[in-house]
Write a protein that holds these residues in place. Structure first.
Motif, mmCIF file in Angstrom:
data_model
loop_
_atom_site.group_PDB
_atom_site.id
_atom_site.type_symbol
_atom_site.label_atom_id
_atom_site.label_comp_id
_atom_site.label_asym_id
_atom_site.label_seq_id
_atom_site.Cartn_x
_atom_site.Cartn_y
_atom_site.Cartn_z
ATOM 1 N N ARG A 205 46.249 66.098 72.959
ATOM 2 C CA ARG A 205 45.251 66.695 73.849
ATOM 3 C C ARG A 205 45.867 67.813 74.665
ATOM 4 O O ARG A 205 45.219 68.841 74.919
ATOM 5 C CB ARG A 205 44.637 65.622 74.751
ATOM 6 C CG ARG A 205 43.709 64.674 74.035
ATOM 7 C CD ARG A 205 42.860 63.844 75.009
ATOM 8 N NE ARG A 205 41.900 63.024 74.296
ATOM 9 C CZ ARG A 205 42.116 61.766 73.935
ATOM 10 N NH1 ARG A 205 43.266 61.180 74.230
ATOM 11 N NH2 ARG A 205 41.179 61.090 73.300
ATOM 12 N N ALA A 206 47.103 67.627 75.090
ATOM 13 C CA ALA A 206 47.783 68.692 75.856
ATOM 14 C C ALA A 206 48.013 69.904 74.954
ATOM 15 O O ALA A 206 47.869 71.053 75.412
ATOM 16 C CB ALA A 206 49.108 68.163 76.388
ATOM 17 N N THR A 208 46.211 70.897 72.448
ATOM 18 C CA THR A 208 44.969 71.556 72.018
ATOM 19 C C THR A 208 44.146 72.094 73.181
ATOM 20 O O THR A 208 43.112 72.730 72.952
ATOM 21 C CB THR A 208 44.109 70.594 71.187
ATOM 22 O OG1 THR A 208 43.868 69.392 71.943
ATOM 23 C CG2 THR A 208 44.805 70.240 69.886
ATOM 24 N N THR A 209 44.580 71.850 74.404
ATOM 25 C CA THR A 209 43.845 72.409 75.540
ATOM 26 C C THR A 209 43.902 73.934 75.483
ATOM 27 O O THR A 209 44.972 74.534 75.511
ATOM 28 C CB THR A 209 44.454 71.933 76.873
ATOM 29 O OG1 THR A 209 44.373 70.514 76.950
ATOM 30 C CG2 THR A 209 43.713 72.543 78.045
ATOM 31 N N SER A 212 41.436 74.982 70.919
ATOM 32 C CA SER A 212 40.453 74.451 69.987
ATOM 33 C C SER A 212 39.661 75.596 69.358
ATOM 34 O O SER A 212 39.436 76.612 69.986
ATOM 35 C CB SER A 212 39.519 73.491 70.710
ATOM 36 O OG SER A 212 40.264 72.424 71.242
#
Length: 212
Positions: A205-206, A208-209, A212
């Motif tokens: 998640r970090a 792809t912040t 995306s």
């Protein structure tokens, strides 16, 4: 014709499962390296050629599902919902491996992939090649869903996910060979696998912040 074909396929699957179970019992008793294809054929009451018809090489008696598993990993990661990380997509598969260990027939399970890869350097080499291919498949799937990520970062993340799967598999193998208390092993494996997958999920998640 379809009914005849279906019956033929069922018989082929039955023979395949029978040969795999016979091989697993022999491997469990004697070890992978000490058992030949001829030993499997004699124990199953078939010819050597019959075994080779179903398992073209000896390692495939243990690793015959490698391609199927690799493609399953690829599809699971590629087809996951947008808000699900690769680690979270693969989590049910890791839990499934642990659950299968919990209910396994030990006489067969000790002769299967997790345990036998620990005792045979030949089999271990084939297994590591299969793991490398799994990492490639997962990386390809992540690349499809997040083309903005650097390819080397994607490959490193995929390798980390496969490392979690490998550690779980190896610990299952050790537990099988040591005849460990299964309930305790299952609880420990679940907790440790979830901790590693949670960390991988947070890291992704970090990554792809904003990408995306």
């Amino acid at each position: 014709m379809p009914r005849t074909t279906g019956l033929r396929e069922r018989k082929k699957q039955q023979m395949r499962h029978q040969l795999a179970d016979v091989a697993a019992r022999l491997f469990a008793e004697h070890g992978y390296d000490a058992v030949s294809v001829s030993d499997v054929a004699r124990a199953a009451g078939v010819s050597d050629q019959t075994v080779f018809n179903y398992f073209p090489t000896k390692p495939e008696l243990v690793l015959d599902r490698a391609e199927e598993i690799r493609e399953f990993y690829r599809e699971t990661v590629r087809d996951r919902p947008d808000d699900v990380t690769p680690a979270d997509a693969l989590r049910p598969l890791v839990h499934g491996d642990i659950d299968r260990y919990a209910r396994a027939d030990l006489a067969i399970a000790r002769g299967e992939f997790p345990a036998q890869c620990l005792g045979s350097s030949v089999l271990r080499r084939f297994a590591l090649e299969a793991r490398d291919q799994q990492a490639d498949a997962i990386a390809d799937a992540i690349g499809e869903t997040h083309p903005g990520l650097h390819p080397l970062v994607v490959r490193a993340h995929a390798a980390a996910l496969v490392a979690v799967i490998q550690v779980v598999t190896d610990r299952i193998g050790v537990a099988l060979l040591d005849d460990a208390e299964r309930a305790e092993v299952v609880a420990g494996l679940r907790a440790d696998a979830d901790a590693a997958l949670d960390d991988a999920s947070d890291h992704f998640r970090a990554l792809t912040t904003g990408n995306s």
